[in-house]
Write a protein that holds these residues in place. Structure first.
Motif, short mmCIF file in Angstrom:
data_model
loop_
_atom_site.label_atom_id
_atom_site.label_comp_id
_atom_site.label_asym_id
_atom_site.label_seq_id
_atom_site.Cartn_x
_atom_site.Cartn_y
_atom_site.Cartn_z
N LEU A 50 0.83 -1.20 0.00
CA LEU A 50 0.00 0.00 0.00
C LEU A 50 0.87 1.25 0.00
O LEU A 50 0.66 2.17 -0.79
N ALA A 51 1.86 1.27 0.84
CA ALA A 51 2.75 2.43 0.91
C ALA A 51 3.48 2.62 -0.41
O ALA A 51 3.69 3.74 -0.87
N LYS A 52 3.83 1.52 -1.05
CA LYS A 52 4.55 1.59 -2.33
C LYS A 52 3.64 2.19 -3.41
O LYS A 52 4.09 2.96 -4.25
N MET A 53 2.34 1.83 -3.38
CA MET A 53 1.41 2.29 -4.40
C MET A 53 1.17 3.78 -4.34
O MET A 53 1.01 4.44 -5.36
N THR A 54 1.08 4.33 -3.15
CA THR A 54 0.75 5.76 -3.05
C THR A 54 1.99 6.61 -2.85
O THR A 54 1.96 7.82 -3.07
N GLY A 55 3.06 6.01 -2.42
CA GLY A 55 4.24 6.79 -2.10
C GLY A 55 4.06 7.57 -0.80
O GLY A 55 4.91 8.35 -0.40
N GLU A 56 2.90 7.38 -0.17
CA GLU A 56 2.67 8.07 1.10
C GLU A 56 2.60 7.04 2.22
O GLU A 56 2.41 5.86 1.97
N SER A 57 2.72 7.53 3.43
CA SER A 57 2.72 6.57 4.54
C SER A 57 1.30 6.04 4.78
O SER A 57 0.32 6.63 4.37
N VAL A 58 1.25 4.91 5.42
CA VAL A 58 -0.03 4.26 5.73
C VAL A 58 -0.37 4.55 7.19
O VAL A 58 0.50 4.48 8.06
N THR A 59 -1.61 4.90 7.42
CA THR A 59 -2.06 5.09 8.81
C THR A 59 -3.16 4.10 9.11
O THR A 59 -4.10 3.94 8.33
N THR A 60 -3.03 3.43 10.22
CA THR A 60 -4.02 2.43 10.62
C THR A 60 -4.66 2.82 11.94
O THR A 60 -3.96 3.24 12.86
N THR A 61 -5.97 2.71 11.99
CA THR A 61 -6.69 2.95 13.24
C THR A 61 -7.55 1.73 13.51
O THR A 61 -8.31 1.30 12.64
N ILE A 62 -7.41 1.17 14.69
CA ILE A 62 -8.19 -0.02 15.03
C ILE A 62 -9.02 0.27 16.27
O ILE A 62 -8.48 0.71 17.29
#
Ligand code: FES
Ligand SMILES: [Fe+2]
Length: 364
Positions: free
Chosen positions: A230-242
């Motif tokens: 996912l990070a590779k696809m957007t070039g942006e960091s991934v944020t997860t909220t659970i």
């Protein structure tokens, strides 16, 4: 050391109290299962239900038991508005449960038919499920009830999948299995998720939210391939909220730039020895459903197999332990549940077991 920090899991459940949380919405069946004049049965919290759809398309849920002699109403017939019992032909309005006709009555009879009701429950459709509001037996419905929970989505177009599996255990075991971070590297070993050798120490921040707790937005585990992708696809960091919210909802939202992935798992009590995970996920990533489904299925199947094995052991009522910090979420779950029941009993405010943000550390 371990013993000092350990706590017994759950309280002993009396016959009368199966440890269910009433007065919440639970998913009963998939929307697609009820069409035309078909009647479908389901069980929630040990209550047998019959579900159907009126000719206007409105879903309804009644207790699957005729108030006359208790035969399941699901053996009867639906004419689009009214459900007719197969035994003596009493007729009930499907949405209200109100009796509208008792064929055996003569003009002499004084019985007020309209005062007789079949058990019925509020019903709403969301995200492809029919949700039923399980109000406590005999209890009056509160004036207002919140809407059934909806899966969070962040764009107009998205893909969605639904999966479910049954677990031969009490809902509490299903729920603490869902929020258990330490089983991942053992139960969910696979090339696409992570390997046992990738176990490392983690520190995650949690915060209290109403009726639950949140793993504060964070960068997800670097040892999981999907997040790296996912990070590779957007070039942006991934944020997860659970989030976990009573009675049984775990939601996870992953966002990276314009791309998002949102999932919800609910563990629904069917009987005291059976619960069901319903997993729904939606996303706008360029990820075909046909590719994601087998992975999600395999993941759920791994949990299911483990719970089947665990149920073998639980038959003999072993003493169980919850340890810090890997099992802290399970402790919060039991405390939330107990405090909610206590506040309902006393009418006082619910005390949250967390006083503020907490960092938990574990290896997984
Ligand atoms: S049992 Fe249903 S009408 Fe008699
Ligand atoms: Fe799992």
């Amino acid at each position: 050391m371990l013993q000092a920090n350990a706590e017994a899991v759950g309280e002993s459940k009396s016959e009368a109290d199966a440890g269910f949380l009433w007065d919440f919405w639970y998913p009963a069946v998939r929307s697609s299962e009820i069409r035309g004049q078909k009647l479908v049965t389901a069980m929630l919290l040990e209550v047998p239900l019959v579900l159907g759809r009126t000719s206007e398309g409105k879903a309804f849920a009644m207790r699957d038991s005729c108030p006359h002699r208790g035969i399941p109403l699901s053996y009867g017939r639906l004419d689009g508005q009214v459900l007719e019992c197969c035994y003596h032909g009493w007729r009930f309005e499907a949405c209200s449960g109100r009796c509208v006709e008792i064929p055996s009555l003569t003009s002499q009879d004084k019985l007020k038919v309209e005062r007789i009701f079949a058990g019925h429950y509020p019903c709403e459709e969301r995200d492809g499920y029919v949700w039923v509001y399980m109000n406590g037996s005999g209890a009056r419905l509160p004036e207002t009830i919140p809407g059934a929970p909806a899966l969070a989505v962040f764009s107009d177009k998205y893909k969605i999948i639904h999966l479910s599996c049954e677990l031969p255990s009490h809902v509490d075991q299903g729920i603490i299995g869902l929020m258990d971070p330490a089983h991942g590297p053992f139960v969910h070993q696979s090339w696409f998720w992570r390997k046992r050798a990738s176990i490392h120490e983690k520190a995650k921040q949690f915060e209290p939210i109403p009726n639950g707790f949140r793993m504060s937005p964070h960068q997800p585990s670097a040892n999981s391939a999907p997040y790296r992708l996912l990070a590779k696809m957007t070039g942006e960091s991934v944020t997860t909220t659970i989030d976990f919210v009573l009675p049984n909802l775990r939601t996870e939202i992953d966002r990276s730039g314009k791309l998002w992935f949102s999932s919800r798992a609910t563990v629904t009590p069917v009987r005291r020895d059976l619960c069901r995970i319903d997993f729904a996920a939606a996303w706008n990533l360029p990820l075909p459903v046909a590719m994601f489904r087998p992975f999600a299925k395999k993941f759920l199947r791994q949990d299911q197999l483990t719970m089947i094995q665990q149920a073998e052991g639980l038959k003999y009522n072993p003493r169980l332990m919850l340890i810090d910090d890997a099992d802290r979420q399970a402790k919060w779950y039991f405390a939330l549940k107990a405090n909610l029941l206590e506040s309902r009993r006393t009418g006082g405010p619910m005390v949250h077991p967390m006083s503020g943000p907490v960092t938990l550390r574990w290896r997984s």
